[in-house]
Design an enzyme around this catalytic site. Structure first.
Site, PDB file in Angstrom:
ATOM      1  N   ASP A  31       0.860  -1.314  -0.032  1.00 51.80           N
ATOM      2  CA  ASP A  31      -0.036   0.087   0.020  1.00 51.80           C
ATOM      3  C   ASP A  31       0.830   1.207  -0.085  1.00 51.80           C
ATOM      4  O   ASP A  31       1.933   1.354   0.672  1.00 51.80           O
ATOM      5  CB  ASP A  31      -0.915  -0.116   1.313  1.00 51.80           C
ATOM      6  CG  ASP A  31      -2.153   0.793   1.104  1.00 51.80           C
ATOM      7  OD1 ASP A  31      -2.073   1.914   0.889  1.00 51.80           O
ATOM      8  OD2 ASP A  31      -3.324  -0.021   1.088  1.00 51.80           O
ATOM      9  N   THR A  35      -5.189   6.367  -0.214  1.00 47.21           N
ATOM     10  CA  THR A  35      -6.660   6.282   0.525  1.00 47.21           C
ATOM     11  C   THR A  35      -6.995   5.596   1.754  1.00 47.21           C
ATOM     12  O   THR A  35      -7.660   5.714   2.523  1.00 47.21           O
ATOM     13  CB  THR A  35      -7.667   6.129  -0.547  1.00 47.21           C
ATOM     14  OG1 THR A  35      -7.601   5.015  -1.051  1.00 47.21           O
ATOM     15  CG2 THR A  35      -7.646   7.251  -1.654  1.00 47.21           C
ATOM     16  N   TYR A 150     -12.856   5.901 -13.097  1.00 49.29           N
ATOM     17  CA  TYR A 150     -12.678   4.810 -12.428  1.00 49.29           C
ATOM     18  C   TYR A 150     -13.524   3.678 -13.014  1.00 49.29           C
ATOM     19  O   TYR A 150     -13.120   2.762 -13.323  1.00 49.29           O
ATOM     20  CB  TYR A 150     -13.701   5.136 -11.159  1.00 49.29           C
ATOM     21  CG  TYR A 150     -13.625   4.351  -9.974  1.00 49.29           C
ATOM     22  CD1 TYR A 150     -12.646   3.664  -9.273  1.00 49.29           C
ATOM     23  CD2 TYR A 150     -15.080   3.581  -9.871  1.00 49.29           C
ATOM     24  CE1 TYR A 150     -12.948   2.494  -8.354  1.00 49.29           C
ATOM     25  CE2 TYR A 150     -15.050   2.491  -8.871  1.00 49.29           C
ATOM     26  CZ  TYR A 150     -14.311   2.079  -8.198  1.00 49.29           C
ATOM     27  OH  TYR A 150     -14.310   1.074  -7.128  1.00 49.29           O
ATOM     28  N   LYS A 154     -11.606   0.438 -14.238  1.00 49.80           N
ATOM     29  CA  LYS A 154     -11.829  -0.978 -13.858  1.00 49.80           C
ATOM     30  C   LYS A 154     -12.201  -1.711 -14.820  1.00 49.80           C
ATOM     31  O   LYS A 154     -11.914  -3.057 -14.859  1.00 49.80           O
ATOM     32  CB  LYS A 154     -13.223  -0.902 -12.829  1.00 49.80           C
ATOM     33  CG  LYS A 154     -12.774  -0.226 -11.450  1.00 49.80           C
ATOM     34  CD  LYS A 154     -11.719  -1.220 -10.644  1.00 49.80           C
ATOM     35  CE  LYS A 154     -11.364  -0.618  -9.168  1.00 49.80           C
ATOM     36  NZ  LYS A 154     -10.563  -1.398  -8.408  1.00 49.80           N
ATOM     37  N   THR A 180     -19.900  -1.776  -0.368  1.00 52.34           N
ATOM     38  CA  THR A 180     -19.708  -2.358   1.015  1.00 52.34           C
ATOM     39  C   THR A 180     -19.400  -1.400   1.895  1.00 52.34           C
ATOM     40  O   THR A 180     -18.782  -0.321   1.809  1.00 52.34           O
ATOM     41  CB  THR A 180     -18.348  -3.270   0.519  1.00 52.34           C
ATOM     42  OG1 THR A 180     -18.826  -4.088  -0.641  1.00 52.34           O
ATOM     43  CG2 THR A 180     -17.993  -4.055   1.847  1.00 52.34           C
TER      44      THR A 180
HETATM   45  P1  NAD Z   1      -9.724   2.049   0.159  1.00 56.43           P
HETATM   46  O1  NAD Z   1      -9.336   3.375  -0.580  1.00 56.43           O
HETATM   47  O2  NAD Z   1     -10.323   1.932   1.716  1.00 56.43           O
HETATM   48  O3  NAD Z   1      -8.730   0.990  -0.382  1.00 56.43           O
HETATM   49  C1  NAD Z   1      -7.985   1.073  -1.227  1.00 56.43           C
HETATM   50  C2  NAD Z   1      -6.323   0.874  -0.966  1.00 56.43           C
HETATM   51  O4  NAD Z   1      -5.607   1.045  -2.074  1.00 56.43           O
HETATM   52  C3  NAD Z   1      -5.898   2.139   0.052  1.00 56.43           C
HETATM   53  O5  NAD Z   1      -5.336   1.606   1.356  1.00 56.43           O
HETATM   54  C4  NAD Z   1      -5.192   2.936  -0.851  1.00 56.43           C
HETATM   55  O6  NAD Z   1      -3.846   3.626  -0.137  1.00 56.43           O
HETATM   56  C5  NAD Z   1      -4.464   1.862  -1.856  1.00 56.43           C
HETATM   57  N1  NAD Z   1      -3.889   2.293  -3.022  1.00 56.43           N
HETATM   58  C6  NAD Z   1      -4.502   3.275  -3.719  1.00 56.43           C
HETATM   59  N2  NAD Z   1      -3.491   3.565  -4.700  1.00 56.43           N
HETATM   60  C7  NAD Z   1      -2.298   2.834  -4.773  1.00 56.43           C
HETATM   61  C8  NAD Z   1      -1.222   2.548  -5.376  1.00 56.43           C
HETATM   62  N3  NAD Z   1      -1.054   3.238  -6.564  1.00 56.43           N
HETATM   63  N4  NAD Z   1      -0.396   1.861  -4.623  1.00 56.43           N
HETATM   64  C9  NAD Z   1      -0.501   1.094  -3.740  1.00 56.43           C
HETATM   65  N5  NAD Z   1      -1.575   1.182  -3.078  1.00 56.43           N
HETATM   66  C10 NAD Z   1      -2.579   2.036  -3.340  1.00 56.43           C
HETATM   67  O7  NAD Z   1     -10.900   1.547  -0.737  1.00 56.43           O
HETATM   68  P2  NAD Z   1     -11.823   0.185  -0.519  1.00 56.43           P
HETATM   69  O8  NAD Z   1     -13.379   0.622  -0.235  1.00 56.43           O
HETATM   70  O9  NAD Z   1     -11.164  -0.738   0.362  1.00 56.43           O
HETATM   71  O10 NAD Z   1     -11.747  -0.380  -2.130  1.00 56.43           O
HETATM   72  C11 NAD Z   1     -10.942  -1.739  -2.031  1.00 56.43           C
HETATM   73  C12 NAD Z   1     -11.054  -2.000  -3.768  1.00 56.43           C
HETATM   74  O11 NAD Z   1     -12.228  -2.464  -3.833  1.00 56.43           O
HETATM   75  C13 NAD Z   1     -10.763  -1.067  -4.510  1.00 56.43           C
HETATM   76  O12 NAD Z   1     -10.142  -1.496  -5.499  1.00 56.43           O
HETATM   77  C14 NAD Z   1     -12.278  -0.898  -5.172  1.00 56.43           C
HETATM   78  O13 NAD Z   1     -12.216  -0.076  -6.279  1.00 56.43           O
HETATM   79  C15 NAD Z   1     -13.153  -1.823  -4.795  1.00 56.43           C
HETATM   80  N6  NAD Z   1     -14.431  -1.658  -4.461  1.00 56.43           N
HETATM   81  C16 NAD Z   1     -15.008  -1.271  -3.300  1.00 56.43           C
HETATM   82  C17 NAD Z   1     -16.432  -0.713  -3.192  1.00 56.43           C
HETATM   83  C18 NAD Z   1     -16.700  -0.511  -1.846  1.00 56.43           C
HETATM   84  O14 NAD Z   1     -17.822  -0.468  -1.828  1.00 56.43           O
HETATM   85  N7  NAD Z   1     -15.784  -0.442  -0.775  1.00 56.43           N
HETATM   86  C19 NAD Z   1     -17.121  -1.208  -4.191  1.00 56.43           C
HETATM   87  C20 NAD Z   1     -16.717  -1.495  -5.445  1.00 56.43           C
HETATM   88  C21 NAD Z   1     -15.396  -1.838  -5.546  1.00 56.43           C
END
Ligand code: NAD
Ligand code: UDP
Length: 329
Positions: A31, A35, A150, A154, A180
Site C-alpha cells: 500500500d 486513501t 474509475y 476498472k 460495501t
Molecule cells: P480504500 O480506499 O479504503 O482502499 C484502497 C487501498 O488502495 C488504500 O489503502 C490505498 O492507499 C491503496 N492504494 C491506492 N492506490 C495505490 C497505489 N498506487 N499503490 C498502492 N496502494 C494504493 O477502498 P476500499 O473501499 O477498501 O476498496 C478496495 C477495492 O475494492 C478497490 O479496488 C475498489 O475499487 C473496490 N471496490 C470497493 C467498493 C466499496 O464499496 N468499498 C465497491 C466496489 C469496488
C-alpha cells in the site's frame, strides 16, 4: 499459502488481511496510503505472519518488486481509490492506477505463477438498463463523464486480466464488488454510509443528493471478505470467471439515510442537495452465479451490519474530536 494483498491498508483490504491471517496464511500488504492508512493495519503489525510493504503499484515491475515482496502464491489486487469524491480530485491518478498499476500487478503475478483476483466494481455496469445486474450484462458507461476515470479504469483492468488469463494462462478471477460498508471506512471519504453516519452522530443534516429515490445494495464487509476468499480459492474450472459479490437487499438512498439515523439514535434533519452528474439510478447484484457455483451468500443484514459499524465510527470520531481532527463531511 503466501499471499499479497494490494491495497491491504485500505478499508476492505485490512479486513481481508485479517481474515487470511486467521486462516493461517502468510500475508504481505502492499500500500502507498493514498486513501488507506497505517491505523487500519496497526493491530496486525506484531503478527509474525504479516508484513507491510509501502509501495506504489504504478511503479514498473523491477527487481525492487521481487526483493520487497519475495515469493508469492496468490495476489488479491485491491489497490485503487474507491470513493466517487476522489473521481474529481484525482481522475488521472485513478485512471493510471487502474490501467498501468493493474498491468504491473498482473505481470508480477504472472512471473510468480500466482493465482490472481482483481476487485472490479458494480460501476462496470454504469447506469444500468438491466435490473438486477447479472455478470453477462455489458453495462451503460460513459467514456468521458465524471465517473469514467474509475468505471473505465476498472473495465480496462478486467480486460487486462482476461488477456493475461487467455494469453499467458494466468490463474485469474474477476470480482465485481457492490457497495460495501463497515468499520475502517474513512469517515470523510464522501461515500454515503460514512457521510450519513458521521452527520447523524454529530447532529448535522444528512445530505441526500437528488430526491433520494436512487438505489444501492449494501454488503457488510465480513460477507464481502468471505466472498473474495471463496472466489480466490474456487475450483479450477472457475478460472477466468466474473463474479458479482454483494448483498441484493436493494434500498432507496432516502431509506438508507433513515435507517442510519435510527441506528445512530439521531434527531438530525434530512437535507436535499442537487443530484450528482451521472449518478446511477439503480444498483442491485444478481448473485445467482456465486451462490450456485460456490454456495456464497451474504449473512449480515443491514441493521446488524450498522449495529457493528456505528460504534466504530462513534469511537473514531470521539478520538478525533479529542485531537481536534474532525472535519466537515
Ligand atoms: P480504500 O480506499 O479504503 O482502499 C484502497 C487501498 O488502495 C488504500 O489503502 C490505498 O492507499 C491503496 N492504494 C491506492 N492506490 C495505490 C497505489 N498506487 N499503490 C498502492 N496502494 C494504493 O477502498 P476500499 O473501499 O477498501 O476498496 C478496495 C477495492 O475494492 C478497490 O479496488 C475498489 O475499487 C473496490 N471496490 C470497493 C467498493 C466499496 O464499496 N468499498 C465497491 C466496489 C469496488
Ligand atoms: N449519496 C448521498 N449523500 C451523500 C453521499 C452519497 O445522497 O452524502 C448518494 C450518492 O449520490 C449515490 C448513493 O448515495 O446515489 C451512493 O453513493 P456512494 O458514494 O456511497 O457510492 P456509489 O455512488 O459509488 O455507489
Amino acid at each position: 499459502m503466501r499471499i499479497v494483498v494490494t491495497g491491504g491498508a485500505g478499508f476492505i483490504g485490512s479486513h481481508l488481511c485479517e481474515a487470511l491471517l486467521g486462516q493461517g496464511h502468510e500475508v504481505v500488504a502492499v500500500d502507498n496510503f493514498l486513501t488507506g492508512s497505517k491505523a487500519n493495519i496497526a493491530h496486525l503489525l506484531d503478527n509474525p505472519g504479516f508484513r507491510l510493504v509501502e509501495h506504489d503499484i504504478t511503479v514498473p515491475v523491477s527487481q525492487e518488486w521481487h526483493s520487497m515482496l519475495g515469493e508469492v502464491e496468490a495476489v488479491f489486487h485491491l489497490a485503487s481509490p474507491a470513493s466517487p469524491a476522489d473521481f474529481s480530485t484525482m481522475p488521472l491518478q485513478i485512471a493510471v492506477i487502474n490501467s498501468q498499476g493493474t498491468l504491473n500487478v498482473l505481470e508480477w503475478a504472472r512471473l510468480h505463477k500466482a493465482r490472481f483476483l482483481i476487485t472490479s466494481t458494480s460501476e462496470a455496469y454504469g447506469d444500468p438498463e438491466v435490473h438486477p445486474q447479472g455478470e453477462e450484462y455489458r453495462g451503460n458507461v460513459s467514456t468521458t463523464g465524471p465517473r469514467a476515470c474509475y468505471d473505465e479504469g476498472k473495465r480496462f483492468g478486467e480486460t487486462l486480466t482476461s488477456i493475461y488469463i487467455n494469453e499467458y494462462g494466468l490463474d485469474g478471477r474477476i470480482v465485481r464488488i457492490f457497495n460495501t460498508y463497515g468499520p475502517r471506512m474513512n469517515p470523510f471519504d464522501g461515500r454515503s454510509v460514512p457521510n450519513f453516519i458521521t452527520q447523524a452522530l454529530s447532529g448535522k443534516p444528512l445530505t441526500i443528493y437528488g430526491d433520494g429515490t436512487q438505489t444501492r445494495s449494501y454488503c457488510y464487509v465480513s460477507d464481502m471478505v468471505a466472498g473474495l476468499i471463496a472466489v480466490m480459492f474456487a475450483p479450477p474450472e472457475t478460472r477466468g470467471a466474473v463474479f458479482n459479490v454483494g448483498n441484493p437487499d436493494e434500498r432507496e438512498i432516502r431509506n438508507l439515510a433513515e435507517v442510519i439515523r435510527q441506528a445512530c439514535n439521531s434527531t438530525s434533519e434530512i437535507e436535499y442537495r442537487p443530484a450528482l452528474q451521472d449518478d446511477p439510478a439503480r444498483r442491485c447484484p444478481n448473485i445467482t452465479r456465486i451462490n450456485t457455483l460456490l454456495g456464497w451468500q451474504p449473512t449480515v443484514s443491514l441493521n446488524e451490519g450498522l449495529g457493528l459499524t456505528v460504534p466504530w465510527f462513534r469511537e473514531k470520531l470521539g478520538a478525533m474530536q479529542q485531537t481536534h481532527k474532525v472535519e466537515e463531511p
